[in-house]
Write a protein that holds these residues in place. Structure first.
Motif, PDB file in Angstrom:
ATOM      1  N   VAL A  11       0.828  -1.212   0.000  1.00 14.23           N
ATOM      2  CA  VAL A  11       0.000   0.000   0.000  1.00 14.23           C
ATOM      3  C   VAL A  11       0.856   1.253   0.000  1.00 14.23           C
ATOM      4  N   TYR A  17      -2.160   8.336  -3.938  1.00 13.54           N
ATOM      5  CA  TYR A  17      -3.488   7.756  -4.008  1.00 13.54           C
ATOM      6  C   TYR A  17      -4.541   8.831  -3.794  1.00 13.54           C
ATOM      7  N   THR A  18      -5.706   8.613  -4.398  1.00 14.20           N
ATOM      8  CA  THR A  18      -6.830   9.497  -4.130  1.00 14.20           C
ATOM      9  C   THR A  18      -7.412   9.146  -2.767  1.00 14.20           C
ATOM     10  N   ASP A  20     -10.408   8.315  -2.170  1.00 12.73           N
ATOM     11  CA  ASP A  20     -11.251   7.129  -2.342  1.00 12.73           C
ATOM     12  C   ASP A  20     -10.420   5.847  -2.331  1.00 12.73           C
ATOM     13  N   GLU A  21      -9.256   5.888  -2.948  1.00 14.05           N
ATOM     14  CA  GLU A  21      -8.385   4.709  -2.934  1.00 14.05           C
ATOM     15  C   GLU A  21      -7.901   4.417  -1.517  1.00 14.05           C
ATOM     16  N   SER A  24     -10.590   2.791   0.400  1.00 13.45           N
ATOM     17  CA  SER A  24     -10.720   1.379  -0.009  1.00 13.45           C
ATOM     18  C   SER A  24      -9.686   0.514   0.711  1.00 13.45           C
ATOM     19  N   PHE A  25      -8.459   1.019   0.810  1.00 14.84           N
ATOM     20  CA  PHE A  25      -7.420   0.288   1.550  1.00 14.84           C
ATOM     21  C   PHE A  25      -7.809   0.153   3.022  1.00 14.84           C
TER      22      PHE A  25
END
Length: 52
Positions: A11, A17-18, A20-21, A24-25
């Motif tokens: 990760v 990363y956005t 949203d990403e 998600s993580f």
């Protein structure tokens, strides 16, 4: 051990990363996978939350 788990996590290979990403993580590491949490998932989630 937490630091090693964070460094080993893919990760953190790319920090562009956005939000949203990242969320998600966080969702992935906050839930059980095959009945078990990922090792040191709390430390990883804490670092991800700091990125938001």
């Amino acid at each position: 051990m937490n630091k090693q788990a964070i460094q080993a996590s893919e990760v953190f290979d790319d920090e562009d990363y956005t939000d949203d990403e990242i969320r998600s993580f966080i969702e992935y590491y906050s839930n059980k996978n095959n009945g078990e949490y990922e090792p040191y998932c709390k430390a990883i989630v804490d670092c991800l939350e700091e990125m938001l």
